[in-house]
Design an enzyme around this catalytic site. Sequence first.
Site, short mmCIF file in Angstrom:
data_model
loop_
_atom_site.label_atom_id
_atom_site.label_comp_id
_atom_site.label_asym_id
_atom_site.label_seq_id
_atom_site.Cartn_x
_atom_site.Cartn_y
_atom_site.Cartn_z
N CYS A 90 0.80 -1.22 0.00
CA CYS A 90 0.00 0.00 0.00
C CYS A 90 0.84 1.28 0.00
CB CYS A 90 -0.93 0.02 1.21
SG CYS A 90 -1.84 -1.51 1.46
N SER A 266 -12.07 1.19 1.86
CA SER A 266 -11.62 1.91 0.66
C SER A 266 -12.09 1.17 -0.59
CB SER A 266 -10.09 2.03 0.66
OG SER A 266 -9.48 0.74 0.72
N CYS A 413 -0.93 2.76 6.34
CA CYS A 413 -0.72 1.38 6.79
C CYS A 413 -0.38 0.52 5.58
CB CYS A 413 -1.96 0.85 7.50
SG CYS A 413 -3.45 0.73 6.50
#
Length: 433
Positions: A90, A266, A413
């Site tokens: 990510c 998300s 994160c």
Amino acid sequence: MTFQPVYIVDGMRSPFLKAAGAPGPFSAADLAVQTGRALLLRNGELGRHLDEVIIGCAAPSPDEVNIGRVIALRLGLDERIPAWTVMRNCASGMQALDSAIANIQRGTSQLVLAGGVDALSHAPLLFSNAMVRWLAQWYKARSVGERARALSAFKPHYLAPVIGLLKGLTDPVVGLSMGQTAENLAHAFGIDRTAMDRFAVQSHQRAMAARDGGHFDHEIAALIDGSGKVYQHDDGIRDDSSVERLAKLKPVFDKPAGNVTAGNSSQVTDGAALLMLASEQAVNDYQLTPLGKITDSQWAGLSPAQMGLGPVHAATPILKRQQLSPNDLDAWEINEAFAAQVLACQAAWKDQHYCESALDYAAPGPIDPQRLNVDGGAIALGHPVGASGARIVLHLLNVLRHRQQQRGIAAICIGGGQGGAMLIENLSQGVAA
């Protein structure tokens, strides 16, 4: 070694386009090339002086494996300019920025195009292992009899596809999907469904207000597909989002008792975000007027089962070094992988036991909600994995410029149990529309 600031000359991103169950109109390279072209055009001849291109991408297609080089060449940059690709799940886009920082600080580069991209709608469907083994036997068969035996061994369920994206979003060490790790945090910190849904609605409302107020205009480069259709805005923002609507959604990751849903997570999205970073020497040599600078950065590791607390573990060392508390900063961007995850970060910062045992730090208290993700986040805009780490840095700078404020932290994160954070300082008194 003292951190030497690296300057942000400019940055742009594409509209973030949600995946709609089929490959979207742009490949990952298409997204980055159109975004990069707009950024280079806005900066005149500066592209001729680039020393390298670094791109973060979590899921490049098989024909774009070193997508950084593909993008650089398609942008028409000199073939002597090296270009490469990084991957930190990510935070791949943030890793690209940090890799550029490292090369600038050691003097091997002065001006770098860096950022991230992913076209998650193009994530592949894979054959199962059973199907691959069957195909191996089929290709070995030479005689009619061997092929007949191979056909007789075929089972229709071999054709069931494996969704590559779901495999990529599942941690192979702990065997949990990213959504299940968010459920872990919700349980650990007592975050209920209503709190998650309220946070998700707030993300959409803030993103809608930012879009309508023109807050994204300076950073978005419009895309044009092969048929001439223009894409100017993020298409995941729900103007009609409400707690009542979200309450009707069923849990996705922990059925039937979980609280993490598609609505408070998300969105799966395609998008790119690129920044132009410069050394102090480049600023002077090319008479640049940088918009901001990166004055500190940090990476951290933690349990993969609690990966959503990565922003706390990465940002806290920066706070310690700079002798700051969370609300000494004017603005924060924490990537909204899940509402539960951002709310858990807030809860962790006010939990004395957690801060002392995990961070060796007195609990500083949560971030003022009016300083956190003031224009919404990935719940409304989407999370193209490779791009998000660069997007939050870019947008944080634009928030500081719009509000004429000084400093902020962007944090994210990372699947696998990591976190990344960067401290950003605004150098421009102008307003980013």
